[in-house]
Design a protein around this motif. Sequence first.
Motif, PDB file in Angstrom:
ATOM      1  N   GLY A 140       0.836  -1.184   0.000  1.00  0.00           N
ATOM      2  CA  GLY A 140       0.000   0.000   0.000  1.00  0.00           C
ATOM      3  C   GLY A 140       0.873   1.236   0.000  1.00  0.00           C
ATOM      4  O   GLY A 140       2.108   1.140   0.049  1.00  0.00           O
ATOM      5  N   ARG A 141       0.238   2.384  -0.050  1.00  0.00           N
ATOM      6  CA  ARG A 141       0.958   3.660  -0.066  1.00  0.00           C
ATOM      7  C   ARG A 141       0.374   4.611   0.954  1.00  0.00           C
ATOM      8  O   ARG A 141      -0.828   4.648   1.170  1.00  0.00           O
ATOM      9  CB  ARG A 141       0.867   4.312  -1.439  1.00  0.00           C
ATOM     10  N   ARG A 142       1.271   5.366   1.546  1.00  0.00           N
ATOM     11  CA  ARG A 142       0.871   6.510   2.377  1.00  0.00           C
ATOM     12  C   ARG A 142       1.486   7.721   1.716  1.00  0.00           C
ATOM     13  O   ARG A 142       2.531   7.647   1.102  1.00  0.00           O
ATOM     14  CB  ARG A 142       1.411   6.361   3.798  1.00  0.00           C
ATOM     15  N   CYS A 143       0.839   8.846   1.867  1.00  0.00           N
ATOM     16  CA  CYS A 143       1.279  10.075   1.224  1.00  0.00           C
ATOM     17  C   CYS A 143       1.407  11.159   2.290  1.00  0.00           C
ATOM     18  O   CYS A 143       0.655  11.168   3.261  1.00  0.00           O
ATOM     19  CB  CYS A 143       0.255  10.457   0.163  1.00  0.00           C
ATOM     20  N   ASN A 144       2.346  12.068   2.080  1.00  0.00           N
ATOM     21  CA  ASN A 144       2.561  13.144   3.061  1.00  0.00           C
ATOM     22  C   ASN A 144       1.952  14.477   2.636  1.00  0.00           C
ATOM     23  O   ASN A 144       2.268  15.505   3.224  1.00  0.00           O
ATOM     24  CB  ASN A 144       4.051  13.306   3.352  1.00  0.00           C
ATOM     25  N   CYS A 145       1.051  14.478   1.638  1.00  0.00           N
ATOM     26  CA  CYS A 145       0.407  15.740   1.268  1.00  0.00           C
ATOM     27  C   CYS A 145      -0.543  16.163   2.387  1.00  0.00           C
ATOM     28  O   CYS A 145      -0.854  15.388   3.294  1.00  0.00           O
ATOM     29  CB  CYS A 145      -0.320  15.617  -0.070  1.00  0.00           C
ATOM     30  N   GLY A 186      -7.181  22.607  -4.033  1.00  0.00           N
ATOM     31  CA  GLY A 186      -5.997  22.879  -4.864  1.00  0.00           C
ATOM     32  C   GLY A 186      -6.328  22.823  -6.341  1.00  0.00           C
ATOM     33  O   GLY A 186      -7.247  23.499  -6.819  1.00  0.00           O
ATOM     34  N   ASP A 187      -5.586  21.997  -7.076  1.00  0.00           N
ATOM     35  CA  ASP A 187      -5.770  21.896  -8.524  1.00  0.00           C
ATOM     36  C   ASP A 187      -7.006  21.088  -8.917  1.00  0.00           C
ATOM     37  O   ASP A 187      -7.354  20.999 -10.082  1.00  0.00           O
ATOM     38  CB  ASP A 187      -4.529  21.311  -9.189  1.00  0.00           C
ATOM     39  N   LYS A 188      -7.670  20.487  -7.939  1.00  0.00           N
ATOM     40  CA  LYS A 188      -8.898  19.704  -8.139  1.00  0.00           C
ATOM     41  C   LYS A 188      -8.703  18.538  -9.106  1.00  0.00           C
ATOM     42  O   LYS A 188      -9.643  18.104  -9.772  1.00  0.00           O
ATOM     43  CB  LYS A 188     -10.051  20.605  -8.568  1.00  0.00           C
ATOM     44  N   ASN A 189      -7.486  17.984  -9.155  1.00  0.00           N
ATOM     45  CA  ASN A 189      -7.198  16.827  -9.996  1.00  0.00           C
ATOM     46  C   ASN A 189      -7.695  15.520  -9.386  1.00  0.00           C
ATOM     47  O   ASN A 189      -7.744  14.506 -10.075  1.00  0.00           O
ATOM     48  CB  ASN A 189      -5.690  16.702 -10.274  1.00  0.00           C
ATOM     49  N   VAL A 190      -8.042  15.549  -8.086  1.00  0.00           N
ATOM     50  CA  VAL A 190      -8.480  14.336  -7.400  1.00  0.00           C
ATOM     51  C   VAL A 190      -9.824  14.582  -6.726  1.00  0.00           C
ATOM     52  O   VAL A 190     -10.035  15.623  -6.103  1.00  0.00           O
ATOM     53  CB  VAL A 190      -7.437  13.892  -6.339  1.00  0.00           C
ATOM     54  N   PRO A 233      -2.736  16.642 -15.626  1.00  0.00           N
ATOM     55  CA  PRO A 233      -2.128  17.751 -16.361  1.00  0.00           C
ATOM     56  C   PRO A 233      -1.719  17.321 -17.777  1.00  0.00           C
ATOM     57  O   PRO A 233      -1.451  16.141 -18.018  1.00  0.00           O
ATOM     58  CB  PRO A 233      -0.887  18.093 -15.522  1.00  0.00           C
ATOM     59  N   PRO A 234      -1.665  18.244 -18.710  1.00  0.00           N
ATOM     60  CA  PRO A 234      -1.325  17.911 -20.097  1.00  0.00           C
ATOM     61  C   PRO A 234       0.026  17.197 -20.247  1.00  0.00           C
ATOM     62  O   PRO A 234       0.178  16.357 -21.126  1.00  0.00           O
ATOM     63  CB  PRO A 234      -1.293  19.266 -20.808  1.00  0.00           C
ATOM     64  N   ILE A 279       5.029   8.063  -0.104  1.00  0.00           N
ATOM     65  CA  ILE A 279       5.328   8.880  -1.279  1.00  0.00           C
ATOM     66  C   ILE A 279       5.306  10.356  -0.881  1.00  0.00           C
ATOM     67  O   ILE A 279       4.603  10.759   0.032  1.00  0.00           O
ATOM     68  CB  ILE A 279       4.365   8.603  -2.451  1.00  0.00           C
ATOM     69  N   ASN A 280       6.079  11.144  -1.586  1.00  0.00           N
ATOM     70  CA  ASN A 280       6.221  12.566  -1.292  1.00  0.00           C
ATOM     71  C   ASN A 280       5.200  13.378  -2.080  1.00  0.00           C
ATOM     72  O   ASN A 280       5.536  14.030  -3.069  1.00  0.00           O
ATOM     73  CB  ASN A 280       7.646  13.032  -1.571  1.00  0.00           C
ATOM     74  N   GLY A 281       3.952  13.327  -1.633  1.00  0.00           N
ATOM     75  CA  GLY A 281       2.897  14.087  -2.287  1.00  0.00           C
ATOM     76  C   GLY A 281       3.039  15.581  -2.109  1.00  0.00           C
ATOM     77  O   GLY A 281       2.500  16.361  -2.900  1.00  0.00           O
ATOM     78  N   LYS A 282       3.760  16.015  -1.088  1.00  0.00           N
ATOM     79  CA  LYS A 282       3.987  17.450  -0.883  1.00  0.00           C
ATOM     80  C   LYS A 282       4.695  18.055  -2.097  1.00  0.00           C
ATOM     81  O   LYS A 282       4.503  19.217  -2.404  1.00  0.00           O
ATOM     82  CB  LYS A 282       4.870  17.689   0.349  1.00  0.00           C
ATOM     83  N   ALA A 283       5.519  17.251  -2.753  1.00  0.00           N
ATOM     84  CA  ALA A 283       6.318  17.742  -3.868  1.00  0.00           C
ATOM     85  C   ALA A 283       5.542  17.765  -5.189  1.00  0.00           C
ATOM     86  O   ALA A 283       6.035  18.292  -6.182  1.00  0.00           O
ATOM     87  CB  ALA A 283       7.570  16.882  -4.031  1.00  0.00           C
ATOM     88  N   LEU A 284       4.342  17.191  -5.192  1.00  0.00           N
ATOM     89  CA  LEU A 284       3.582  17.133  -6.456  1.00  0.00           C
ATOM     90  C   LEU A 284       2.835  18.412  -6.715  1.00  0.00           C
ATOM     91  O   LEU A 284       2.447  19.133  -5.882  1.00  0.00           O
ATOM     92  CB  LEU A 284       2.608  15.963  -6.425  1.00  0.00           C
TER      93      LEU A 284
END
Length: 128
Positions: A28-33, A67-71, A91-92, A123-128
């Motif tokens: 599984g994954r955990r994210c830091n965003c 934010g960018d509303k991508n999710v 994103p394009p 995963i480093n979601g802060k950097a995305l």
Amino acid sequence: MTTPRTYSASCHCGAIRFTFTCEEITSGRRCNCSICIRKGAVMSSNYFRPSDVEVEGEERLALYQFGDKNVNHFFCRTCGIFPFSTVASVPPDYQGPARPGDYRVNLGCVHDLDVLSLDIQVINGKAL
């Protein structure tokens, strides 16, 4: 390659129920965003195509975007549990595997899955 299996999952109160098909879940994954760190969820390592996920109780889901509303971050209107997210847009210049409509599942909602025994990648979601 293992034989795909169908997993059953639900929110805490059972208003949202869903099944999805994939190979055996071993990680599984955990994210830091900002949102994931607050949710504390262990998410599926892979995205699932809409054709691999069947949801019951969709009328009980609420949507949160920021934010960018991508999710699309969904949660149960009754118990507040976050069962899954879907990709709203990419994103394009995006070259990854996700496509609009794809799901990431909160593995804590999966019945008979010991989430704490999985190999969990941060995963480093802060950097995305």
